[in-house]
Design a protein around this motif. Sequence first.
Motif, mmCIF file in Angstrom:
data_model
loop_
_atom_site.group_PDB
_atom_site.id
_atom_site.type_symbol
_atom_site.label_atom_id
_atom_site.label_comp_id
_atom_site.label_asym_id
_atom_site.label_seq_id
_atom_site.Cartn_x
_atom_site.Cartn_y
_atom_site.Cartn_z
ATOM 1 N N LEU A 56 0.822 -1.445 0.312
ATOM 2 C CA LEU A 56 -0.494 -0.110 0.237
ATOM 3 C C LEU A 56 1.423 1.349 -0.243
ATOM 4 C CD1 LEU A 56 -2.788 -0.581 2.727
ATOM 5 C CD2 LEU A 56 -3.120 -1.444 0.209
ATOM 6 N N ASP A 57 0.411 1.784 -1.301
ATOM 7 C CA ASP A 57 1.095 3.480 -1.163
ATOM 8 C C ASP A 57 -0.034 4.948 -0.541
ATOM 9 O OD1 ASP A 57 2.634 5.836 -1.342
ATOM 10 O OD2 ASP A 57 2.858 5.287 -3.004
ATOM 11 N N SER A 58 0.094 5.059 0.466
ATOM 12 C CA SER A 58 -1.048 5.908 0.802
ATOM 13 C C SER A 58 -0.204 7.066 0.557
ATOM 14 C CB SER A 58 -1.681 5.764 1.969
ATOM 15 O OG SER A 58 -1.835 4.773 2.130
ATOM 16 N N GLU A 59 -1.042 8.569 0.342
ATOM 17 C CA GLU A 59 -1.079 9.607 -0.049
ATOM 18 C C GLU A 59 -2.280 10.942 1.052
ATOM 19 O OE1 GLU A 59 2.032 12.892 -2.543
ATOM 20 O OE2 GLU A 59 1.337 11.252 -3.157
ATOM 21 N N PHE A 60 -1.839 12.101 1.752
ATOM 22 C CA PHE A 60 -2.742 12.707 1.269
ATOM 23 C C PHE A 60 -3.013 13.787 0.788
ATOM 24 C CE2 PHE A 60 -3.413 10.628 5.934
ATOM 25 C CZ PHE A 60 -4.587 11.445 6.103
ATOM 26 N N LYS A 61 -4.175 14.426 0.030
ATOM 27 C CA LYS A 61 -3.269 15.760 -0.938
ATOM 28 C C LYS A 61 -3.981 16.877 -0.112
ATOM 29 C CE LYS A 61 -2.147 13.349 -4.320
ATOM 30 N NZ LYS A 61 -0.785 13.628 -5.106
ATOM 31 N N THR A 62 -4.275 16.752 0.554
ATOM 32 C CA THR A 62 -4.804 18.307 1.325
ATOM 33 C C THR A 62 -3.840 18.314 2.193
ATOM 34 O OG1 THR A 62 -7.702 17.769 0.466
ATOM 35 C CG2 THR A 62 -6.069 19.220 2.639
ATOM 36 N N ALA A 63 -3.136 19.361 2.598
ATOM 37 C CA ALA A 63 -2.579 19.698 4.143
ATOM 38 C C ALA A 63 -2.887 19.204 5.509
ATOM 39 C CB ALA A 63 -2.649 20.683 3.813
ATOM 40 N N ARG A 64 -1.800 18.889 5.644
ATOM 41 C CA ARG A 64 -2.797 18.697 7.156
ATOM 42 C C ARG A 64 -1.242 19.551 8.479
ATOM 43 N NH1 ARG A 64 -5.155 13.016 7.600
ATOM 44 N NH2 ARG A 64 -3.481 12.691 9.969
ATOM 45 N N THR A 65 -2.204 20.315 9.507
ATOM 46 C CA THR A 65 -1.067 21.035 9.643
ATOM 47 C C THR A 65 -0.834 20.277 10.905
ATOM 48 O OG1 THR A 65 -3.211 22.324 10.565
ATOM 49 C CG2 THR A 65 -1.942 23.038 8.805
ATOM 50 N N GLU A 66 -2.046 19.882 11.848
ATOM 51 C CA GLU A 66 -2.048 18.796 13.285
ATOM 52 C C GLU A 66 -0.372 18.289 13.078
ATOM 53 O OE1 GLU A 66 -4.387 18.922 11.193
ATOM 54 O OE2 GLU A 66 -5.871 20.017 12.025
ATOM 55 N N THR A 67 0.132 17.847 14.435
ATOM 56 C CA THR A 67 1.203 17.816 14.811
ATOM 57 C C THR A 67 1.326 16.023 14.741
ATOM 58 O OG1 THR A 67 1.858 19.230 14.939
ATOM 59 C CG2 THR A 67 3.255 17.293 15.480
#
Length: 366
Positions: A264-275
């Motif tokens: 599996l290769d997972s990627e978020f396309k929306t910025a995630r500002t949380e740490t």
Amino acid sequence: MSAPTDKNATEIVQTTFANIQSNHQITDSWKIMPRVTYRYNYDDYRYLGNSNLTVGRSQHYTNSIAGELNSTVKLSKGEIGFGAEFRNENIHSSNIGDHDRDNVGLYAEYRTSFTEKLDVNIGTYLNYNSDYKWQIYPGIDASYAITDAFKIIGNVGTSQRIPSFTDLYLKQTGNIGNPDLDSENAFQSEVGFKYNKKALSLNANYFYRKIENYIDWMRNETTVPWQSQNTGDLNTNGINLRGTYRFDFSKDSRLNILLGYTYLDSEFKTARTETYSKYAISSLKHQITNTIDYQFRNLSVMFATRFNERITGPSYWVNDFRVSQAINKFTIFLDGQNIFNATYYEVGAVPLPSRWFTLGVKLVTF
């Protein structure tokens, strides 16, 4: 969600489940299958064990009742399937509150063979939820036989995940729900092949999945409670390989070997500002599974092992086995889980069970 400080915690769970279903052949070509199910669950979590029941205690009572009616009609070319389902679920909880919602679904699908080698299944699911209103989810899958043994397959579909009551309304010191959550909506597609000939079976697939409004539990700093949020879009590309081989030593003795691999290769396309994230960082990346199953008359011995590597944290192997013996209508079995006592985690700092065994008897009366 409180590990590793919850070493004294205990949990009491009581579950009741009932299911009634039947099949009715109305005509030679028309069949209906009604079903009614009920599930009750009581969960009592005690963070401090039994030493102090006034602090860190969560009690949840949930009820779910569902009814569905499925139907199939055979045609001269193909088959039509259609049906409806209704589900009511409610919760009474010290940390979630009192909530109730209904869900209604209608579906229809058409299965046919356009040619001798091409099979197609087209369908759609119409869903109404009392909190999230109407949604529609179409899909299609098809297969084409190159030879009697080799077949190409593909599918495209859509789906939804409605937030749970916990996601929406949980109120704890370290975890806070979010009543403004949107439901997750997913698009998925897959292409691959199947090979089946005599004792050998092989499957290989490439798949793509996009989840919009992905729900995760996030926080900015360690002093801020976790809160459920729609964190953006999650895109996943993956490969799934699976093979089985059967050895028939005699009519009473056979050995089955299964080997599988998933990437599996997972990627978020929306910025995630949380740490910090509870779930995204623990996503699976590589998995290998292997099962060896030997059967001699009514005796069965199975050994299973799996290897997991996640985005973060160490990789690990987990091994299980089962021995069972059928005697008339009874089956006596011994299960061993995590027999080499591996230490591993799948979500955050919550450890999974260590070595444990189960001895049981199953009775089949029909």
